[in-house]
Design a protein around this motif. Sequence first.
Motif, short mmCIF file in Angstrom:
data_model
loop_
_atom_site.label_atom_id
_atom_site.label_comp_id
_atom_site.label_asym_id
_atom_site.label_seq_id
_atom_site.Cartn_x
_atom_site.Cartn_y
_atom_site.Cartn_z
N PRO A 194 2.53 -9.38 2.26
CA PRO A 194 1.46 -8.38 2.17
C PRO A 194 1.94 -7.12 1.46
N ARG A 195 0.98 -6.25 1.14
CA ARG A 195 1.29 -5.01 0.43
C ARG A 195 0.35 -3.91 0.91
N THR A 196 0.73 -2.70 0.64
CA THR A 196 -0.09 -1.55 1.00
C THR A 196 -1.41 -1.62 0.23
N PRO A 197 -2.54 -1.42 0.90
CA PRO A 197 -3.83 -1.44 0.19
C PRO A 197 -3.84 -0.44 -0.96
N SER A 198 -4.51 -0.85 -2.05
CA SER A 198 -4.62 -0.01 -3.24
C SER A 198 -6.08 0.09 -3.65
N GLU A 199 -6.42 1.18 -4.31
CA GLU A 199 -7.76 1.36 -4.86
C GLU A 199 -7.68 2.05 -6.20
N ARG A 200 -8.66 1.73 -7.07
CA ARG A 200 -8.74 2.42 -8.36
C ARG A 200 -9.25 3.82 -8.14
N GLN A 201 -8.67 4.74 -8.85
CA GLN A 201 -9.08 6.14 -8.80
C GLN A 201 -10.14 6.39 -9.87
N PRO A 202 -10.88 7.47 -9.75
CA PRO A 202 -11.90 7.77 -10.77
C PRO A 202 -11.32 7.86 -12.19
N ASP A 203 -10.04 8.22 -12.31
CA ASP A 203 -9.42 8.33 -13.64
C ASP A 203 -8.88 6.99 -14.14
N GLY A 204 -9.07 5.91 -13.38
CA GLY A 204 -8.64 4.59 -13.81
C GLY A 204 -7.30 4.14 -13.26
N ARG A 205 -6.51 5.09 -12.75
CA ARG A 205 -5.23 4.70 -12.15
C ARG A 205 -5.47 3.90 -10.88
N VAL A 206 -4.45 3.15 -10.45
CA VAL A 206 -4.50 2.46 -9.17
C VAL A 206 -3.42 3.07 -8.29
N VAL A 207 -3.82 3.52 -7.11
CA VAL A 207 -2.92 4.20 -6.19
C VAL A 207 -3.01 3.50 -4.84
N ASP A 208 -1.85 3.31 -4.20
CA ASP A 208 -1.89 2.68 -2.88
C ASP A 208 -2.14 3.73 -1.81
N GLN A 209 -2.38 3.26 -0.60
CA GLN A 209 -2.76 4.14 0.50
C GLN A 209 -1.67 5.14 0.87
N LYS A 210 -0.44 4.87 0.45
CA LYS A 210 0.66 5.82 0.69
C LYS A 210 0.75 6.87 -0.41
N GLY A 211 -0.09 6.74 -1.45
CA GLY A 211 -0.09 7.71 -2.54
C GLY A 211 0.74 7.29 -3.74
#
Length: 141
Positions: free
Chosen positions: A48-65
């Motif tokens: 498994p891995r830390t959940p990630s989401e796309r940011q409004p600027d297109g980057r993908v950042v995980d829940q830890k930042g």
Amino acid sequence: MIVVSKCLIGVPCRMDGKSKLIPEIKALVDRGEAVAVCPEVLGGLPTPRTPSERQPDGRVVDQKGEDVTEAFVRGAEEALAVCRAHGCTCAILKSRSPSCGKGIIYDGTFTRTRVPGSGVFAQMLLDEGVRVVTEEEYLEK
């Protein structure tokens, strides 16, 4: 040929270490009509891995930042190479994923808020002219 998200055929490669098996989609792979990929694993991310989401600027950042955009792009490029090698013209991908979501993804705040947009891999496929549907759209047919 169709490309499908590997988690949809029962492979436990999601961020939570689980799958989202859809028997109808697994049957496509079993019959040789589809090839399965997991862009996030191909990009070197663990399961498994830390959940990630796309940011409004297109980057993908995980829940830890942590910015994990590079891994997402690398994995999407690897998955796209698989698609090209198999001549895929259609994709069935996991909805809302930061890699595979099409049309609706999470907004980057980790509050489960949905916004218009597509995951990194889904967008690459769309840019290539590949028809992309989510598993939800596929099952509605």
